[in-house]
Design a protein around this motif. Structure first.
Motif, PDB file in Angstrom:
ATOM      1  N   MET A 362       0.756  -1.063   0.121  1.00 51.04           N
ATOM      2  CA  MET A 362       0.026  -0.141   0.074  1.00 51.04           C
ATOM      3  C   MET A 362       0.813   1.415   0.055  1.00 51.04           C
ATOM      4  O   MET A 362       0.545   2.168  -0.615  1.00 51.04           O
ATOM      5  CB  MET A 362      -0.906   0.153   1.121  1.00 51.04           C
ATOM      6  N   VAL A 363       2.156   1.069   0.785  1.00 48.47           N
ATOM      7  CA  VAL A 363       2.821   2.261   0.613  1.00 48.47           C
ATOM      8  C   VAL A 363       3.400   2.547  -0.769  1.00 48.47           C
ATOM      9  O   VAL A 363       3.387   3.660  -1.052  1.00 48.47           O
ATOM     10  CB  VAL A 363       4.066   2.158   1.739  1.00 48.47           C
ATOM     11  N   LEU A 364       3.701   1.434  -1.548  1.00 50.16           N
ATOM     12  CA  LEU A 364       4.323   1.566  -2.641  1.00 50.16           C
ATOM     13  C   LEU A 364       3.160   2.188  -3.631  1.00 50.16           C
ATOM     14  O   LEU A 364       3.591   3.164  -4.530  1.00 50.16           O
ATOM     15  CB  LEU A 364       4.934   0.406  -3.226  1.00 50.16           C
ATOM     16  N   LEU A 365       2.150   1.739  -3.512  1.00 48.74           N
ATOM     17  CA  LEU A 365       1.034   2.082  -4.610  1.00 48.74           C
ATOM     18  C   LEU A 365       0.655   3.569  -4.165  1.00 48.74           C
ATOM     19  O   LEU A 365       0.788   4.361  -5.288  1.00 48.74           O
ATOM     20  CB  LEU A 365      -0.128   1.355  -4.358  1.00 48.74           C
ATOM     21  N   LEU A 366       0.605   4.063  -2.990  1.00 52.96           N
ATOM     22  CA  LEU A 366       0.370   5.458  -2.755  1.00 52.96           C
ATOM     23  C   LEU A 366       1.320   6.365  -3.185  1.00 52.96           C
ATOM     24  O   LEU A 366       1.175   7.549  -3.590  1.00 52.96           O
ATOM     25  CB  LEU A 366      -0.006   5.848  -1.284  1.00 52.96           C
ATOM     26  N   ALA A 367       2.845   5.724  -3.013  1.00 50.24           N
ATOM     27  CA  ALA A 367       4.043   6.408  -3.295  1.00 50.24           C
ATOM     28  C   ALA A 367       3.967   6.775  -4.830  1.00 50.24           C
ATOM     29  O   ALA A 367       4.089   7.640  -5.239  1.00 50.24           O
ATOM     30  CB  ALA A 367       5.341   5.778  -2.803  1.00 50.24           C
ATOM     31  N   VAL A 368       3.655   5.919  -5.502  1.00 49.94           N
ATOM     32  CA  VAL A 368       3.765   5.959  -7.027  1.00 49.94           C
ATOM     33  C   VAL A 368       2.783   6.980  -7.400  1.00 49.94           C
ATOM     34  O   VAL A 368       2.790   7.732  -8.379  1.00 49.94           O
ATOM     35  CB  VAL A 368       3.573   4.627  -7.753  1.00 49.94           C
ATOM     36  N   ALA A 369       1.234   6.928  -6.940  1.00 54.16           N
ATOM     37  CA  ALA A 369       0.218   7.789  -7.505  1.00 54.16           C
ATOM     38  C   ALA A 369       0.469   8.942  -6.975  1.00 54.16           C
ATOM     39  O   ALA A 369       0.298   9.947  -7.715  1.00 54.16           O
ATOM     40  CB  ALA A 369      -1.158   7.167  -6.811  1.00 54.16           C
ATOM     41  N   CYS A 370       0.910   9.307  -5.745  1.00 50.93           N
ATOM     42  CA  CYS A 370       1.187  10.640  -5.484  1.00 50.93           C
ATOM     43  C   CYS A 370       2.484  11.095  -6.057  1.00 50.93           C
ATOM     44  O   CYS A 370       2.450  12.380  -6.447  1.00 50.93           O
ATOM     45  CB  CYS A 370       1.574  10.790  -3.950  1.00 50.93           C
ATOM     46  N   GLY A 371       3.510  10.354  -6.447  1.00 52.52           N
ATOM     47  CA  GLY A 371       4.589  11.013  -7.177  1.00 52.52           C
ATOM     48  C   GLY A 371       4.035  11.112  -8.506  1.00 52.52           C
ATOM     49  O   GLY A 371       4.689  12.469  -9.101  1.00 52.52           O
ATOM     50  N   ILE A 372       3.412  10.585  -9.306  1.00 56.53           N
ATOM     51  CA  ILE A 372       2.756  11.022 -10.792  1.00 56.53           C
ATOM     52  C   ILE A 372       2.029  12.280 -10.608  1.00 56.53           C
ATOM     53  O   ILE A 372       2.259  13.013 -11.435  1.00 56.53           O
ATOM     54  CB  ILE A 372       2.082   9.773 -11.314  1.00 56.53           C
ATOM     55  N   PHE A 373       1.336  12.455  -9.680  1.00 55.72           N
ATOM     56  CA  PHE A 373       0.375  13.637  -9.459  1.00 55.72           C
ATOM     57  C   PHE A 373       1.486  14.789  -9.140  1.00 55.72           C
ATOM     58  O   PHE A 373       0.953  15.794  -9.851  1.00 55.72           O
ATOM     59  CB  PHE A 373      -0.513  13.406  -8.258  1.00 55.72           C
ATOM     60  N   ILE A 374       2.244  14.558  -8.450  1.00 54.21           N
ATOM     61  CA  ILE A 374       3.207  15.687  -7.936  1.00 54.21           C
ATOM     62  C   ILE A 374       4.088  16.357  -9.098  1.00 54.21           C
ATOM     63  O   ILE A 374       4.309  17.099  -9.445  1.00 54.21           O
ATOM     64  CB  ILE A 374       4.096  15.362  -6.778  1.00 54.21           C
ATOM     65  N   VAL A 375       4.583  15.003  -9.974  1.00 50.48           N
ATOM     66  CA  VAL A 375       5.088  15.575 -11.135  1.00 50.48           C
ATOM     67  C   VAL A 375       4.560  16.310 -12.243  1.00 50.48           C
ATOM     68  O   VAL A 375       4.908  17.425 -12.847  1.00 50.48           O
ATOM     69  CB  VAL A 375       5.775  14.227 -11.759  1.00 50.48           C
ATOM     70  N   LEU A 376       3.154  15.788 -12.345  1.00 52.92           N
ATOM     71  CA  LEU A 376       2.329  16.334 -13.423  1.00 52.92           C
ATOM     72  C   LEU A 376       1.794  17.692 -13.005  1.00 52.92           C
ATOM     73  O   LEU A 376       1.816  18.755 -13.880  1.00 52.92           O
ATOM     74  CB  LEU A 376       1.190  15.489 -13.911  1.00 52.92           C
ATOM     75  N   ILE A 377       1.330  17.615 -11.922  1.00 54.12           N
ATOM     76  CA  ILE A 377       0.574  19.059 -11.509  1.00 54.12           C
ATOM     77  C   ILE A 377       1.836  20.092 -10.647  1.00 54.12           C
ATOM     78  O   ILE A 377       2.030  21.230 -11.166  1.00 54.12           O
ATOM     79  CB  ILE A 377      -0.374  18.705 -10.510  1.00 54.12           C
ATOM     80  N   GLY A 378       2.438  19.423 -10.016  1.00 52.88           N
ATOM     81  CA  GLY A 378       3.457  20.177  -9.237  1.00 52.88           C
ATOM     82  C   GLY A 378       4.708  20.663 -10.225  1.00 52.88           C
ATOM     83  O   GLY A 378       4.859  21.819 -10.090  1.00 52.88           O
ATOM     84  N   LEU A 379       5.330  19.893 -10.751  1.00 57.30           N
ATOM     85  CA  LEU A 379       6.301  20.185 -11.622  1.00 57.30           C
ATOM     86  C   LEU A 379       6.103  20.658 -12.902  1.00 57.30           C
ATOM     87  O   LEU A 379       6.444  21.787 -13.219  1.00 57.30           O
ATOM     88  CB  LEU A 379       7.644  18.896 -11.554  1.00 57.30           C
ATOM     89  N   LEU A 380       5.279  19.835 -13.702  1.00 56.90           N
ATOM     90  CA  LEU A 380       5.030  20.321 -15.047  1.00 56.90           C
ATOM     91  C   LEU A 380       4.072  21.348 -15.060  1.00 56.90           C
ATOM     92  O   LEU A 380       3.738  22.164 -15.948  1.00 56.90           O
ATOM     93  CB  LEU A 380       4.566  19.191 -15.891  1.00 56.90           C
ATOM     94  N   GLY A 381       3.147  21.400 -13.990  1.00 59.22           N
ATOM     95  CA  GLY A 381       1.816  22.249 -14.096  1.00 59.22           C
ATOM     96  C   GLY A 381       0.684  21.654 -14.822  1.00 59.22           C
ATOM     97  O   GLY A 381       0.605  21.013 -15.889  1.00 59.22           O
TER      98      GLY A 381
END
Length: 778
Positions: A362-381
């Motif tokens: 569950m930690v890995l699943l959440l980490a990947v989902a949050c990581g994708i979200f942060i990269v797309l919204i936080g870094l790329l915009g």
């Protein structure tokens, strides 16, 4: 039975040489199917050790496609001129030599002995390989004997028209060659397109079909081969973990295939809801699951290099087929790398806690989902091209979100539970990481779509829908495999009679379930087809400037997808609102204004279009026939003799097309090149045709009218508010028995045109009462 090493080595080398000889023979004979079969098998031997060719040929196909993309790099670096027959043959020769040498060296290096399988094992393999082999055989036979059926079905699927444009522009024959940068982030990955382009060029010299038809029939063939690869790899994944020879589990394959084919939209989506890139990435992900248990990640980087090479290979292949999925393999490599480099003492304090935490599902699943979200919204915009492209909405067969999550969690939970037991051998830990990262990627993209766009869980945009389908098709065989493993674990303790009865009851239940629900395995046969255009596009049309459109008043969607297909080769594109209008008058307006030279249509479409005022001089192709142009003969006119259109058969003989039914006073013109004809009885110098028009009191007041004589504009005027209007049409010096076609065109907006009824006729524009031939203006 195990054969001696010298005999085993000789047999394996002979097999490699035989496959290489088949490939060279196929190159010489321009046999694309034999070439791809032999190359795929040869590549499987080159990249895998002790692999059954009947089961693992898709791995070789992936290797061939990935190696072939090297030709794309070469073309792009060397100022691309496009793929032609010579470059395609050269590329296939290089691939054959490459895989032949590598396969031979692998055989000599490993010196594996040949183990003859038992009869039960051979039967199991035969059952596992039957469906894909049958699919490839049938589609290859149809490619040669009935290409129209392949083209017809392929035309109606997803975005095939737009993607075929990419294939077309990779061909030298297109005369409009364009290559995207191979590593461009926001461009369509073109590995599959490039493979199709090379196969088209490879068979071009032996094909009698026009280029566009060649492109579509080869695209359809490749799509079916990829579907066969999907089926084969799904079967391999399903059979992983089977006890003994696996025959009992293999016996469930026919019932499961029956159920799968009966499920609403499953086969439909796999084959028709998008281009082969969607299907391609699905079987590539399954290919990883099929071989993940062969990847070795031990206690050091030196001992694990082959596993990381394999991950890099799949990341590379995914990038050039469907870019976002390369993230999965990069993430798995990163997780495994963290686990390996956290063992040294100087790094253990920093990385060991991270490695331990990420081992929890569950930690890995959440980490990947949050990581994708942060990269797309936080870094790329949210305004970046990556996010904007994800928000593109479109029509597709929508999967039920909760059903997809159910199967994804079943595959993960079942696999994780198996890792917790000691009595189930061969559990693949890398596969579990893959399943978690894959689901995390999809969830991250869903969160991004919900954050950046007006979407919800059950209302996702186009690309997210496709990602959900891919997740479902990858999770299904894994979940079923895990379920069978648990059942076999329990069933293994039962008496033999009870086991056989259980297997029989379960198989019968699987077969009866869809039938009880009123479903049959015929989804693929119910696919929407565009037969009329498929038949027409196989005809060779002699036309210097190919300005082609397609329109069928009986098939709106077919008109649209046919014009999408024509975009690759035609210098004219019919707008979507015209193609979908089901209005022959609107279609004729576009055809006439844009000088279309070729018109594809369905049964009775030629008469419907010409009678609606379409240019009669264009080439009309009605299904598989090039229609003969009408050669009308009109009644003759003598100077000074006024001819009324109501003068019985003689008067009506002047009316050609585009008019409403005759009335007592005359006839109303619809104004879409409503054409009447006259023929001079004798030579007439300075001839003038004096035409008497009538104003329509409702629709014709002040309307602009253009007259054309044999296609050339002669008069432009506006109708009066009421009453008659006499217009002199100059014909010049005429010869005896010379024919003239006079067309009447009225000014109308698209909104007015769309109000016209294609069955009852258009709204009246201007009335035609009579005409008389004179020697000049009075």
């Amino acid at each position: 039975m195990t054969l001696p090493l010298p005999l085993s080595l000789t047999l394996r080398l002979l097999g490699v040489v035989l496959l290489g000889s088949m490939a060279f023979y196929a190159i010489n004979e321009s046999s694309h199917w034999l070439l791809m079969v032999s190359l795929s098998c040869l590549a499987t031997l080159a990249v895998m050790r002790r692999a059954n060719l009947l089961l693992y040929w898709p791995i070789g196909l992936l290797a061939v496609m990935t190696a072939m993309f090297g030709g794309y790099w070469w073309q792009w670096f060397s100022n691309p001129v496009g793929v032609d027959s010579d470059s395609a043959r050269t590329l296939f020769v290089i691939l054959t030599v490459l895989f032949l040498v590598v396969a031979a060296l692998r055989v000599v290096w490993h010196r594996d002995v040949v183990v003859l399988p038992h009869a039960t094992r051979s039967l199991t393999v035969a059952i596992m390989a039957a469906l894909p082999i049958v699919l490839i055989y049938l589609v290859t036979m149809r490619w040669g004997d009935e290409p129209g059926r392949l083209i017809s079905a392929h035309l109606g699927g997803g975005d095939h028209g737009a993607h075929n444009e990419i294939v077309h522009r990779l061909l030298k024959a297109s005369e409009n060659v364009f290559y995207e940068k191979p590593l461009q982030l926001y461009a369509y990955p073109q590995a599959i397109h490039f493979m199709i382009a090379n196969l088209i060029a490879f068979t071009q010299s032996t094909s009698t079909l026009p280029l566009l038809a060649q492109e579509y029939v080869m695209g359809a063939w490749v799509e079916w081969v990829q579907f066969a690869a999907f089926c084969q790899l799904s079967i391999v994944v399903f059979m992983k973990g089977a006890r003994g020879s696996g025959l009992r589990r293999a016996l469930f394959l026919p019932p499961l295939m029956f159920v799968f084919a009966s499920m609403d939209s499953f086969v439909m989506h796999l084959l028709w809801s998008g281009f082969t890139t969607s299907l391609g990435i699905t079987w590539i992900l399954l290919a990883f699951l099929a071989v993940s248990d062969r990847m070795h990640f031990k206690d050091s980087l030196r001992q694990s290099w082959s596993g990381f090479v394999a991950l890099g290979f799949f990341a590379y292949a995914s990038w050039f087929v469907y870019q976002p999925y390369a993230v999965i393999f990069v993430a798995i490599a990163g997780l495994l790398l963290i686990r390996l480099i956290s063992t040294p003492k100087e790094l253990s304090r920093l990385l060991s806690p991270v490695s331990v935490v990420l081992e929890r599902p569950m930690v890995l699943l959440l980490a990947v989902a949050c990581g994708i979200f942060i990269v797309l919204i936080g870094l790329l915009g949210s305004e970046s091209p990556a996010v904007v492209s994800l928000l593109l909405d479109g029509d597709s067969y929508k999967p039920y979100f909760y059903t997809v999550l159910l199967w994804a969690f079943l595959s993960i939970a079942g696999h994780w539970l198996l890792t917790r037991t000691d009595d189930v051998p061969g559990i693949d830990v890398v596969q579990l990481k893959f399943l978690l990262v894959h689901l995390g990627l999809v969830l991250g993209v869903i969160l991004t779509a919900m954050w950046a766009g007006d979407f919800g869980l059950l209302n996702q945009p186009y690309y997210t829908q496709k990602m959900l389908w891919v997740l479902l098709f990858v999770s299904l065989p894994v979940a079923l495999s895990v379920g069978c493993t648990w059942l076999e674990k329990v069933e293994h303790r039962w008496p033999a009679e009870k086991r056989r009865g259980f297997v029989a009851i379960l198989a019968v239940t699987l077969l009866l379930t869809p039938l009880v629900q009123g479903r049959e395995p015929v989804n693929a046969t119910r696919k929407y087809n565009v037969d009329w255009f498929a038949k027409g596009m196989m005809l060779d049309v002699p036309d210097e400037e190919y300005r082609a459109v397609a329109f069928s008043w009986a098939d709106q969607l077919g008109s649209h997808v046919s014009n999408l297909a024509l975009r690759a080769t035609s210098n004219l594109v019919m707008p979507i609102n015209v193609a979908l209008s089901n209005n022959t008058y609107l279609a004729c307006r576009f055809i006439n204004e844009n000088d279309a030279t070729v018109v594809y249509t369905s049964t009775h479409g030629y008469s419907a279009l010409v009678n609606s005022g379409c240019n009669a001089n264009a080439i009309y192709i009605e299904e598989d026939r090039i229609m003969e142009k009408l050669k009308p003969s009109f009644p003759s006119l003598t100077v000074g003799n006024e001819r009324f259109v109501t003068d019985g058969a003689i008067g009506a003989g002047h009316i050609l097309r585009g008019f409403l039914p005759m009335e007592d006073w005359g006839v109303w013109a619809g104004g879409y090149q409503s054409v009447f004809g006259v023929r001079t009885r004798e030579a007439t110098p300075n001839a003038v045709l004096r035409v008497k028009f009538e104003t329509h009191m409702v629709y014709g007041r002040g309307i602009g009218v253009t007259l054309r004589v044999n296609g050339e504009v002669s008069n432009t005027f506006s109708m009066p508010r009421s009453g008659e209007l006499i217009v002199d049409v100059a014909l010049g010096d005429t010869e005896a028995r010379q024919q003239f076609e006079v067309s009447i065109e009225c000014e109308r907006t698209d909104e007015q045109v769309l109000k016209d009824d294609t069955l009852d006729g258009p709204i009246p524009c201007v009335g035609l009462k009579s005409f008389v031939l004179t020697n000049g203006p009075s």
